[in-house]
Design a protein around this motif. Structure first.
Motif, PDB file in Angstrom:
ATOM      1  N   TYR A 196       0.668  -1.147  -0.050  1.00 50.84           N
ATOM      2  CA  TYR A 196      -0.021   0.072  -0.051  1.00 50.84           C
ATOM      3  C   TYR A 196       0.766   1.372  -0.206  1.00 50.84           C
ATOM      4  CZ  TYR A 196      -3.505   3.540   1.332  1.00 50.84           C
ATOM      5  OH  TYR A 196      -4.171   4.525   1.083  1.00 50.84           O
ATOM      6  N   PRO A 197       1.879   1.260   0.946  1.00 49.06           N
ATOM      7  CA  PRO A 197       2.737   2.591   0.772  1.00 49.06           C
ATOM      8  C   PRO A 197       3.062   3.074  -0.548  1.00 49.06           C
ATOM      9  CG  PRO A 197       3.267   1.269   2.954  1.00 49.06           C
ATOM     10  CD  PRO A 197       2.496   0.437   1.705  1.00 49.06           C
ATOM     11  N   SER A 198       3.576   2.176  -1.410  1.00 49.00           N
ATOM     12  CA  SER A 198       3.896   2.537  -2.827  1.00 49.00           C
ATOM     13  C   SER A 198       2.947   2.404  -3.733  1.00 49.00           C
ATOM     14  CB  SER A 198       5.274   1.564  -2.813  1.00 49.00           C
ATOM     15  OG  SER A 198       4.869   0.181  -3.144  1.00 49.00           O
ATOM     16  N   ASN A 199       1.881   1.894  -3.484  1.00 44.26           N
ATOM     17  CA  ASN A 199       0.853   1.742  -4.462  1.00 44.26           C
ATOM     18  C   ASN A 199      -0.478   1.639  -3.651  1.00 44.26           C
ATOM     19  OD1 ASN A 199      -0.985   1.120  -6.622  1.00 44.26           O
ATOM     20  ND2 ASN A 199      -0.177  -0.944  -6.774  1.00 44.26           N
ATOM     21  N   PRO A 200      -1.097   3.036  -3.422  1.00 41.56           N
ATOM     22  CA  PRO A 200      -2.143   3.172  -2.901  1.00 41.56           C
ATOM     23  C   PRO A 200      -3.642   2.747  -3.508  1.00 41.56           C
ATOM     24  CG  PRO A 200      -0.847   5.207  -2.614  1.00 41.56           C
ATOM     25  CD  PRO A 200      -0.380   4.281  -3.613  1.00 41.56           C
ATOM     26  N   ALA A 201      -3.386   2.742  -4.718  1.00 35.99           N
ATOM     27  CA  ALA A 201      -4.425   2.374  -5.470  1.00 35.99           C
ATOM     28  C   ALA A 201      -4.824   0.920  -5.267  1.00 35.99           C
ATOM     29  CB  ALA A 201      -4.273   2.717  -6.987  1.00 35.99           C
ATOM     30  N   ILE A 202      -3.854  -0.118  -4.858  1.00 41.33           N
ATOM     31  CA  ILE A 202      -4.145  -1.398  -4.764  1.00 41.33           C
ATOM     32  C   ILE A 202      -5.299  -1.820  -3.813  1.00 41.33           C
ATOM     33  CG2 ILE A 202      -2.442  -1.925  -2.783  1.00 41.33           C
ATOM     34  CD1 ILE A 202      -1.370  -4.082  -5.248  1.00 41.33           C
ATOM     35  N   THR A 203      -5.996  -2.964  -4.163  1.00 46.57           N
ATOM     36  CA  THR A 203      -6.949  -3.337  -3.416  1.00 46.57           C
ATOM     37  C   THR A 203      -6.903  -4.768  -2.790  1.00 46.57           C
ATOM     38  OG1 THR A 203      -8.049  -4.452  -5.249  1.00 46.57           O
ATOM     39  CG2 THR A 203      -8.676  -2.049  -4.904  1.00 46.57           C
ATOM     40  N   LEU A 204      -7.555  -4.931  -1.762  1.00 45.99           N
ATOM     41  CA  LEU A 204      -7.318  -6.217  -1.044  1.00 45.99           C
ATOM     42  C   LEU A 204      -7.658  -7.329  -2.115  1.00 45.99           C
ATOM     43  CD1 LEU A 204      -8.690  -5.717   2.545  1.00 45.99           C
ATOM     44  CD2 LEU A 204      -6.625  -6.485   1.850  1.00 45.99           C
ATOM     45  N   ASP A 205      -8.665  -7.049  -2.967  1.00 44.21           N
ATOM     46  CA  ASP A 205      -9.161  -8.257  -4.004  1.00 44.21           C
ATOM     47  C   ASP A 205      -7.893  -8.532  -4.695  1.00 44.21           C
ATOM     48  OD1 ASP A 205     -11.649  -8.542  -2.764  1.00 44.21           O
ATOM     49  OD2 ASP A 205     -12.689  -6.992  -4.072  1.00 44.21           O
TER      50      ASP A 205
END
Length: 233
Positions: A165-174
């Protein structure tokens, strides 16, 4: 008399904290830490950069011939970081693009032969901690201590999400869940050195263990082996 240095082989599923534990053990025991997963990730990164067609064995072999991997100590943080052809790629290999491809690359026989040969050469003489998918079954089947790590899938997904998440805030749990499920399937079903627990490997489920708790548990195992070795000497 100094204690005999052993080989500690750590295998298990992705996002179980294998590398974290291995680093802690190496620091505590004054051993060398070898992150075999980083080796496969670095190879994957090179393949991506060079546009290597994984379905073309000749391209794969040619690419491998141009890869030089090394682990070098970063004097600022004390970490042993992987270098690809002289470039420190420790951060680049953690990107999602590499994560999506690494299991597919690691399933290629030529890639595993290349990596295993390097891992075995590094491990000669003992005093190492190495983690991966086939360390206790293929790379060091005679390792004195073999550990197979696992954790609840939901725990693994959350750990991986928090890492990315810190380097890719757009990522989702899915997205993370789908990636881990795919990697698990490829790792356990590939023809070449599939992920499996060695018969003599100790199971470490760290779903409900802190990093310090699991470290102390494994250090206890190491102490048992050292004491047994001293008595038989």
């Amino acid at each position: 008399m100094p204690k005999r240095k052993i080989i500690i082989a750590i295998d298990g599923y992705s996002s179980c904290g294998k590398s974290t534990l291995a680093r802690q053990l190496a620091q505590q025991l004054h051993y060398r830490f070898i992150d075999s997963g980083a080796m496969y990730r670095a190879i994957t990164l090179y393949f991506i950069r060079e546009g290597v067609d994984l379905q073309q064995p000749e391209q794969v072999q040619q690419a491998l011939a141009n890869i030089h991997l090394s682990f070098e100590l970063d004097e600022k943080n004390g970490a042993c970081e992987i270098h690809l052809n002289g470039e420190n790629v420790s951060r680049a290999i953690r990107e999602m693009l590499v994560a999506e491809k690494v299991s597919e690359v690691a399933a290629i026989r030529e890639v595993r032969v290349f990596a295993v040969a390097q891992q075995q050469a590094i491990g000669k003489g003992g005093g190492i901690v190495m983690d991966g998918r086939d360390i206790g079954t293929v790379v060091f089947p005679k390792a004195e201590l073999k550990i197979f790590m696992t954790a609840d899938p939901a725990v693994r997904v959350l750990r991986r999400f928090e890492e990315l998440y810190p380097s890719n805030p757009a990522i989702t749990l899915d997205e993370v869940r789908a990636n881990i499920e795919l990697r698990d399937y490829i790792d356990t079903n590939r023809e070449e050195s599939p992920l499996r627990r060695a018969e003599d490997a100790r199971l470490l489920d760290n779903s409900n263990l802190s990093r310090e708790e699991q470290l102390q548990k494994v250090l206890g195992w190491v102490s048992q082996l050292e004491n047994a070795s001293d008595k038989s000497a």
